[in-house]
Design an enzyme around this catalytic site. Structure first.
Site, PDB file in Angstrom:
ATOM      1  N   GLN A 168       0.810  -1.214   0.000  1.00  0.00           N
ATOM      2  CA  GLN A 168       0.000   0.000   0.000  1.00  0.00           C
ATOM      3  C   GLN A 168       0.844   1.265   0.000  1.00  0.00           C
ATOM      4  O   GLN A 168       0.336   2.360  -0.241  1.00  0.00           O
ATOM      5  CB  GLN A 168      -0.895   0.024   1.245  1.00  0.00           C
ATOM      6  CG  GLN A 168      -0.104   0.250   2.548  1.00  0.00           C
ATOM      7  CD  GLN A 168      -0.946   0.138   3.790  1.00  0.00           C
ATOM      8  OE1 GLN A 168      -1.645  -0.851   3.995  1.00  0.00           O
ATOM      9  NE2 GLN A 168      -0.879   1.151   4.651  1.00  0.00           N
TER      10      GLN A 168
ATOM     11  N   CYS B 270      -4.895   0.397   3.865  1.00  0.00           N
ATOM     12  CA  CYS B 270      -4.985  -0.999   4.285  1.00  0.00           C
ATOM     13  C   CYS B 270      -6.421  -1.508   4.286  1.00  0.00           C
ATOM     14  O   CYS B 270      -6.687  -2.669   3.952  1.00  0.00           O
ATOM     15  CB  CYS B 270      -4.372  -1.165   5.666  1.00  0.00           C
ATOM     16  SG  CYS B 270      -5.089  -0.063   6.915  1.00  0.00           S
TER      17      CYS B 270
ATOM     18  N   HIS C 140      -5.300  -0.344  11.896  1.00  0.00           N
ATOM     19  CA  HIS C 140      -4.801  -1.064  10.726  1.00  0.00           C
ATOM     20  C   HIS C 140      -5.843  -2.101  10.329  1.00  0.00           C
ATOM     21  O   HIS C 140      -6.759  -2.409  11.095  1.00  0.00           O
ATOM     22  CB  HIS C 140      -3.464  -1.729  11.060  1.00  0.00           C
ATOM     23  CG  HIS C 140      -2.727  -2.257   9.865  1.00  0.00           C
ATOM     24  ND1 HIS C 140      -2.567  -1.537   8.700  1.00  0.00           N
ATOM     25  CD2 HIS C 140      -2.119  -3.459   9.635  1.00  0.00           C
ATOM     26  CE1 HIS C 140      -1.890  -2.255   7.811  1.00  0.00           C
ATOM     27  NE2 HIS C 140      -1.617  -3.421   8.361  1.00  0.00           N
TER      28      HIS C 140
ATOM     29  N   ASN D  44      -1.025  -9.135   5.140  1.00  0.00           N
ATOM     30  CA  ASN D  44      -0.860  -7.694   5.291  1.00  0.00           C
ATOM     31  C   ASN D  44      -0.709  -7.049   3.916  1.00  0.00           C
ATOM     32  O   ASN D  44      -0.652  -7.737   2.890  1.00  0.00           O
ATOM     33  CB  ASN D  44       0.356  -7.398   6.170  1.00  0.00           C
ATOM     34  CG  ASN D  44       0.262  -6.061   6.863  1.00  0.00           C
ATOM     35  OD1 ASN D  44      -0.593  -5.243   6.561  1.00  0.00           O
ATOM     36  ND2 ASN D  44       1.167  -5.820   7.805  1.00  0.00           N
TER      37      ASN D  44
END
Length: 359
Positions: free
Chosen positions: A153, A161, A307, A328
């Protein structure tokens, strides 16, 4: 000479990558001079600086982070290994500003709770079984082809995210329903999800609701039918003629929230498909996580959310620790090639408010 040193770093890095999984990068060797470690790290992550003064300032930040990481690994108190991730030349405040969303309460506000209750009344048949399989077992949606490659990202310091997490959950569902892997456009979700969903942060539930709306209208784009991800929120081009029509063959009909703070309910959901989840990533060790073993959040981790990730599996580590498998969006130089195994009983809020799309 500088060029030769750079090539040496690249050769060492390539050798580490070719070795067994989890092999440390050369710059993670505490025995290497700090200046050489910095040069090798710069070569590996592709870091450049505007001028000598900026490089000198960043080197001092790098040195402080490397010394802290070396001391933590040397102490042996952690259940995992720290390393020099792409964030090694950032201070804690810089990392938070560039890569985390603003802190928010771990539970959704009352207005959002009412909306979800309304959605759930219309979608109870899409809830996963009330209980997961009796035996903990394991599930890894990567092995079943339902997880696309890890993305990064970090373009223009965009905290998107939430968009990547929602996209990952949807990609998994599409694979399960059709048998085809269909990478979707995180840029479209960033551009087109309204409200306060921007590069300063956003909401996985609202992103999933947008995806459902776009899917129902035939406007859900693949990553090649919308403009490439650039880390900037632009004008929504879905259905405007500037984005190609999507080839997504599934209509996403809605969003289902997993029972908050219910780890069995989350496991039951992940047994069926990948799930999007918020979490707290403000532990100092989180940005330096390199894997090796299961990550265990601190006692205070999980009291806020800043997050978002995708839960793409669960399992049990060799020491008996049950874990969630997280995908992630910080690239493959962080964690275990972009993934993290996090202890279920210290999961930094992963189980606080997950959600998934349904067809």
């Amino acid at each position: 000479m500088a060029s030769a040193r750079r090539w040496l770093c690249l050769i060492l890095a390539a050798a580490a990558a070719a070795a067994a999984s989890g092999a440390p990068a050369p710059e993670d060797d505490p025995g290497m001079p700090m200046a050489a470690r910095h040069r090798c790290w710069m070569a590996r992550v592709g870091r450049t600086y505007a001028d000598a003064a900026e490089k000198a300032r960043r080197f001092e930040v790098f040195r402080a982070n490397a010394e802290r990481i070396d001391a933590a690994n040397r102490a042996g108190d952690l259940t995992y290994t720290l390393g020099l991730t792409p964030f090694a030349d950032l201070t804690a405040d810089e990392f938070r500003a560039r890569h985390l969303m603003p802190d928010a309460d771990v539970d959704e506000p009352a207005t959002a709770r009412v909306l979800f209750e309304q959605e759930e009344k219309a979608a109870k048949q899409h809830l996963p079984p009330s209980r997961p399989p009796a035996v903990w077992g394991s599930k890894d949606w990567r092995d079943l082809g339902a997880v696309t490659p890890v993305q990064d990202q970090d373009k223009n310091n965009c905290n998107s995210c939430w968009a990547f997490a929602a996209v990952a959950a949807t990609e998994g569902l599409i694979k399960i329903e059709t048998g085809n892997v269909t990478p979707l456009s995180a840029q479209q979700v960033l551009d087109c999800t309204g409200g306060d969903n921007t590069c300063k942060g956003g909401h996985i539930h609202e992103a999933l609701r947008y995806i459902a709306t776009a899917s129902a209208g035939g406007r859900l784009s693949t990553d090649t039918s919308y403009r490439p991800y650039d880390g900037e929120k632009g004008t929504c081009a879905a259905g405007s003629g500037s984005a190609s029509s999507s080839s997504v063959a599934v209509v996403i009909r809605g969003v289902q929230k997993v029972t908050p703070h219910d780890k069995d309910a989350l496991r039951a959901a992940v047994e069926r498909q990948p799930v999007a989840a918020d979490m707290d990533s403000s532990d100092p060790e989180f940005r330096g996580f390199k894997g090796g073993r299961v990550y265990r959040g601190s006692a205070g981790c999980g009291k806020k959310r800043n997050h978002a990730v995708a839960v793409v599996g669960y399992g049990t580590a060799s020491d008996g620790t049950p874990y969630w498998l997280l995908k992630n969006s910080w690239g493959t130089d962080w964690g275990e090639n972009g993934y993290m195994r996090i202890a279920v009983d210290a999961d930094c809020g992963v189980s606080s408010r997950p959600a998934y799309p349904f067809v």
